[in-house]
Design a protein around this motif. Structure first.
Motif, PDB file in Angstrom:
ATOM      1  N   THR A   1      64.113  -2.081  16.618  1.00 47.03           N
ATOM      2  CA  THR A   1      64.430  -1.733  15.234  1.00 47.03           C
ATOM      3  C   THR A   1      65.897  -2.003  14.913  1.00 47.03           C
ATOM      4  O   THR A   1      66.228  -2.387  13.789  1.00 47.03           O
ATOM      5  CB  THR A   1      64.098  -0.263  14.942  1.00 47.03           C
ATOM      6  OG1 THR A   1      64.758   0.584  15.903  1.00 47.03           O
ATOM      7  CG2 THR A   1      62.594  -0.024  15.014  1.00 47.03           C
TER       8      THR A   1
ATOM      9  N   GLU B   1      64.480  -4.025  12.243  1.00 45.92           N
ATOM     10  CA  GLU B   1      64.190  -3.093  11.147  1.00 45.92           C
ATOM     11  C   GLU B   1      65.160  -1.921  11.207  1.00 45.92           C
ATOM     12  O   GLU B   1      64.821  -0.831  11.654  1.00 45.92           O
ATOM     13  CB  GLU B   1      62.748  -2.567  11.238  1.00 45.92           C
ATOM     14  CG  GLU B   1      61.662  -3.569  10.924  1.00 45.92           C
ATOM     15  CD  GLU B   1      60.284  -2.928  10.921  1.00 45.92           C
ATOM     16  OE1 GLU B   1      59.737  -2.697   9.833  1.00 45.92           O
ATOM     17  OE2 GLU B   1      59.771  -2.662  12.022  1.00 45.92           O
TER      18      GLU B   1
ATOM     19  N   CYS C   1      64.432   1.681  10.354  1.00 49.31           N
ATOM     20  CA  CYS C   1      63.529   2.454  11.213  1.00 49.31           C
ATOM     21  C   CYS C   1      64.212   2.993  12.465  1.00 49.31           C
ATOM     22  O   CYS C   1      63.613   3.776  13.220  1.00 49.31           O
ATOM     23  CB  CYS C   1      62.344   1.594  11.640  1.00 49.31           C
ATOM     24  SG  CYS C   1      61.452   0.827  10.280  1.00 49.31           S
TER      25      CYS C   1
ATOM     26  N   ARG D   1      55.456  11.422   5.800  1.00 50.74           N
ATOM     27  CA  ARG D   1      55.154  10.263   6.635  1.00 50.74           C
ATOM     28  C   ARG D   1      53.686   9.884   6.547  1.00 50.74           C
ATOM     29  O   ARG D   1      52.808  10.747   6.547  1.00 50.74           O
ATOM     30  CB  ARG D   1      55.520  10.570   8.091  1.00 50.74           C
ATOM     31  CG  ARG D   1      55.526   9.355   8.990  1.00 50.74           C
ATOM     32  CD  ARG D   1      55.499   9.752  10.436  1.00 50.74           C
ATOM     33  NE  ARG D   1      54.205  10.358  10.803  1.00 50.74           N
ATOM     34  CZ  ARG D   1      53.869  10.702  12.047  1.00 50.74           C
ATOM     35  NH1 ARG D   1      54.727  10.524  13.032  1.00 50.74           N
ATOM     36  NH2 ARG D   1      52.685  11.242  12.294  1.00 50.74           N
TER      37      ARG D   1
ATOM     38  N   TYR E   1      54.412   5.972  16.755  1.00 53.64           N
ATOM     39  CA  TYR E   1      55.623   5.404  16.133  1.00 53.64           C
ATOM     40  C   TYR E   1      55.246   4.868  14.756  1.00 53.64           C
ATOM     41  O   TYR E   1      54.622   3.822  14.624  1.00 53.64           O
ATOM     42  CB  TYR E   1      56.232   4.326  17.033  1.00 53.64           C
ATOM     43  CG  TYR E   1      56.944   4.942  18.227  1.00 53.64           C
ATOM     44  CD1 TYR E   1      58.315   5.173  18.202  1.00 53.64           C
ATOM     45  CD2 TYR E   1      56.228   5.343  19.356  1.00 53.64           C
ATOM     46  CE1 TYR E   1      58.965   5.770  19.280  1.00 53.64           C
ATOM     47  CE2 TYR E   1      56.856   5.944  20.430  1.00 53.64           C
ATOM     48  CZ  TYR E   1      58.227   6.149  20.382  1.00 53.64           C
ATOM     49  OH  TYR E   1      58.867   6.754  21.451  1.00 53.64           O
TER      50      TYR E   1
ATOM     51  N   TYR F   1      56.745   4.432  10.667  1.00 56.83           N
ATOM     52  CA  TYR F   1      58.024   4.323   9.958  1.00 56.83           C
ATOM     53  C   TYR F   1      57.893   4.288   8.439  1.00 56.83           C
ATOM     54  O   TYR F   1      58.864   3.995   7.750  1.00 56.83           O
ATOM     55  CB  TYR F   1      58.761   3.062  10.410  1.00 56.83           C
ATOM     56  CG  TYR F   1      59.048   3.014  11.894  1.00 56.83           C
ATOM     57  CD1 TYR F   1      59.814   3.995  12.517  1.00 56.83           C
ATOM     58  CD2 TYR F   1      58.540   1.980  12.682  1.00 56.83           C
ATOM     59  CE1 TYR F   1      60.079   3.943  13.874  1.00 56.83           C
ATOM     60  CE2 TYR F   1      58.804   1.916  14.048  1.00 56.83           C
ATOM     61  CZ  TYR F   1      59.571   2.901  14.635  1.00 56.83           C
ATOM     62  OH  TYR F   1      59.834   2.845  15.975  1.00 56.83           O
ATOM     63  N   HIS F   2      56.734   4.581   7.916  1.00 54.78           N
ATOM     64  CA  HIS F   2      56.544   4.460   6.472  1.00 54.78           C
ATOM     65  C   HIS F   2      56.108   5.785   5.866  1.00 54.78           C
ATOM     66  O   HIS F   2      55.432   6.593   6.498  1.00 54.78           O
ATOM     67  CB  HIS F   2      55.502   3.376   6.160  1.00 54.78           C
ATOM     68  CG  HIS F   2      55.935   2.002   6.559  1.00 54.78           C
ATOM     69  ND1 HIS F   2      55.740   1.517   7.837  1.00 54.78           N
ATOM     70  CD2 HIS F   2      56.560   1.021   5.871  1.00 54.78           C
ATOM     71  CE1 HIS F   2      56.235   0.283   7.917  1.00 54.78           C
ATOM     72  NE2 HIS F   2      56.726  -0.037   6.734  1.00 54.78           N
TER      73      HIS F   2
ATOM     74  N   TYR G   1      59.909   2.766   3.293  1.00 51.63           N
ATOM     75  CA  TYR G   1      60.310   3.299   4.586  1.00 51.63           C
ATOM     76  C   TYR G   1      60.454   4.820   4.489  1.00 51.63           C
ATOM     77  O   TYR G   1      60.874   5.358   3.465  1.00 51.63           O
ATOM     78  CB  TYR G   1      61.625   2.672   5.055  1.00 51.63           C
ATOM     79  CG  TYR G   1      61.456   1.293   5.662  1.00 51.63           C
ATOM     80  CD1 TYR G   1      60.677   1.110   6.794  1.00 51.63           C
ATOM     81  CD2 TYR G   1      62.092   0.189   5.111  1.00 51.63           C
ATOM     82  CE1 TYR G   1      60.517  -0.142   7.366  1.00 51.63           C
ATOM     83  CE2 TYR G   1      61.945  -1.078   5.665  1.00 51.63           C
ATOM     84  CZ  TYR G   1      61.153  -1.237   6.798  1.00 51.63           C
ATOM     85  OH  TYR G   1      60.991  -2.480   7.351  1.00 51.63           O
TER      86      TYR G   1
END
Length: 524
Positions: free
Chosen positions: A95, A99, A102, A262, A292, A294-295, A306
């Motif tokens: 990440t 990303e 994240c 989340r 895991y 991330y959104h 995110y």
């Protein structure tokens, strides 16, 4: 003063397949352990250390508690958590390069996994030890449920089978926790007239009930479920508050639906390259949740924003305030109706918090801390309410559950109704075996005990529920057929007055549950 009676049910079906190096459905345990049970324990221990005045009741079902105490599954749990820690280190690097939005959450997941594994090891890999310690401090009331979480109203015409579910639930709790349970979680709040007598005869003091049980009662309710209900047997029932629990529970408007929380489904196990996630999924290349994510939920769109942990915690604080405000407002209305010090029975599946709703444990902690800081609320437990000898009312209730429509639609519909003619026939045959072989010892007794074990496992409410939901249907059907098939092996062999010793040893090894079972439980 508003009394908050929080009751959590922790339950999973018995899944143990040591014949495979990894088994997909065992992840149900590992995910819940890593995302709900250990984080919940750590949160409660944190409250206790900080001197926060809290109480709650929690039910560890016999199937779940057996798995949590199983050394082989404990070892597999360590392997799972170790894998998530390894993935966390990889995710921090990935990440940071690909990303950056994240990276903070990757680090948080890694920290949580490491803290969970550390606490798991400190407890000797048996988290029930930690919950038992909180029970001994009078922070939580431990309770039990039916042996395999059978939905009992469907079996009301087979009293011996219902009694077997109750007895083995109580015996498993006593064997694992070292004392008798006074409370009994009715699986899926499933009640029918006469069930209370079965529970009372086995030493149970209280159970929880579906919210509409008082609405459809044969007698008019004065307290509307805000005081304990005394059932004909003398057993006390605590009626779930539908309006307050729906603030959390509703799949349409509940707090967990908020767009800032989340997203449960957007997991890297489903969208990152297979070569990257292959060590953390199942062969042959079956993508699974890794934890895991991330959104944020964002909304009904494929383009998810995110996730921001900071924004989510701000929303948790708002929802904590809203939750307590709604309780306080309803408390005023109830008091004005003449019901003093109402008891709000808040019943939930434990796995909602942390696993399904990532922020759920933060929400529970916020509610407990904020409630303890005011004079408007006090946490209690059913046994505390009973021992106070306050007001209650005697009611005769009709059949009910907390399922859709309030009855048995989930566990008995077009997708699963076919299973019951087979289970009912097995129950009748088990009753027949107890009459034909009333006093067996050694191998034949073990053989008959195994038949009882297989029958209890076949009665689990999880299999018809899975079929209704259309999730792991193939696995549920296979489990059901296997348990009934194993039962029939015993029935056929005993009809010939023989014992298949090799089969028996293998069957006992494959399902190391209910070691103290007695086939005489099915005597009718």
């Amino acid at each position: 003063m508003n009394k908050l009676n929080l009751i959590l049910q922790a339950h999973l079906p018995y899944v143990r397949h040591l014949e495979y190096p990894k088994f997909l459905e065992e992840n149900w345990l590992f995910e819940s352990l890593n995302e709900t049970y250990i984080p919940l324990l750590r949160m409660l221990e944190r409250l206790d250390k900080d001197g926060i005045d809290f109480k709650l009741s929690i039910c560890f079902s016999p199937t779940l508690s057996t798995m949590l105490a199983d050394p082989a599954l404990q070892e597999r749990s360590v392997d799972y958590m170790t894998g998530r820690i390894e993935l966390g280190h990889k995710e921090k690097k990935r990440t940071a390069a690909e990303e950056k939005d994240c990276t903070a959450m990757a680090a948080r997941y890694l920290e949580e996994a490491e803290a969970n594994l550390a606490r798991f090891d400190e407890l000797g890999r048996n988290i029930l030890t930690g919950f038992r310690e909180l029970h001994e401090k009078n922070r939580i009331e431990l309770m039990t449920t039916a042996a395999t979480h059978a939905y009992l109203p469907i079996y009301k015409d087979y009293p011996a089978a219902v009694n077997a579910q109750v007895v083995m639930g109580l015996k498993t709790h006593e064997r694992i926790f070292g004392e008798s349970a006074r409370g009994f979680w009715l699986p899926d709040c499933g009640y029918y007239p006469g069930l209370d007598q079965v529970l009372a005869d086995n030493g149970v003091s209280w159970c929880q009930l579906a919210s509409h049980s008082v609405i459809t009662a044969k007698d008019k309710s004065v307290y509307a479920g805000y005081r304990p209900v005394e059932l004909p047997s003398g057993l006390y029932g605590f009626v779930r508050d539908w309006s307050i629990t729906s603030l959390v529970w509703s799949s349409v408007s509940g707090y967990p639906c908020d767009g800032d929380y989340r997203d449960f489904y957007r997991d890297i196990g489903y969208y990152l390259p297979l070569d990257y996630v292959r060590p953390y999924i199942h062969e042959p290349e079956i993508r699974v949740f890794t934890g895991y994510k991330y959104h944020a939920i964002t909304g009904k769109t494929e383009e998810k924003a995110y996730y921001s942990y900071k924004k989510a915690m701000e929303k948790v604080a708002l929802h904590v305030d809203n939750f307590l405000y709604n309780i306080k407002r309803r408390g005023f209305a109830i008091s004005n109706a003449g019901i003093k010090e109402p008891v709000f029975n808040l019943c939930f599946d434990a796995e909602l918090f942390g696993h399904r709703w990532y922020e759920g444990i933060d929400f529970l902690e916020g509610v407990m801390r904020k409630a303890a800081a005011t004079d408007d609320f006090v946490f209690t437990t059913p046994m505390s309410v009973i021992l106070e000898n306050g007001e209650s009312e005697k009611l005769r209730l009709n059949e009910s559950s907390w399922g859709s429509g309030g009855y048995s639609d989930i566990w008995l519909d077009g997708s699963n109704s076919w299973i019951y003619r087979h289970i009912f026939k097995a129950i009748e045959r088990m009753e027949e075996l107890t009459k034909r072989f009333p006093d067996q010892g050694s191998l034949k007794r073990r053989f008959l005990d195994q038949a009882s074990r297989e029958l209890l496992l076949a009665m689990s409410s999880d299999w018809p529920c899975i079929m209704h939901d259309g999730t792991s249907v193939t696995y549920a059907e296979k489990r059901l057929r296997n348990h009934l098939g194993s039962f029939n092996v015993v029935y056929s062999a005993m009809s010939r007055n023989t014992v298949n010793t090799e089969w028996l040893i293998n069957a006992e090894k494959s399902s190391e549950i209910f070691p103290d079972i007695d086939y005489h439980l099915f005597e009718n």
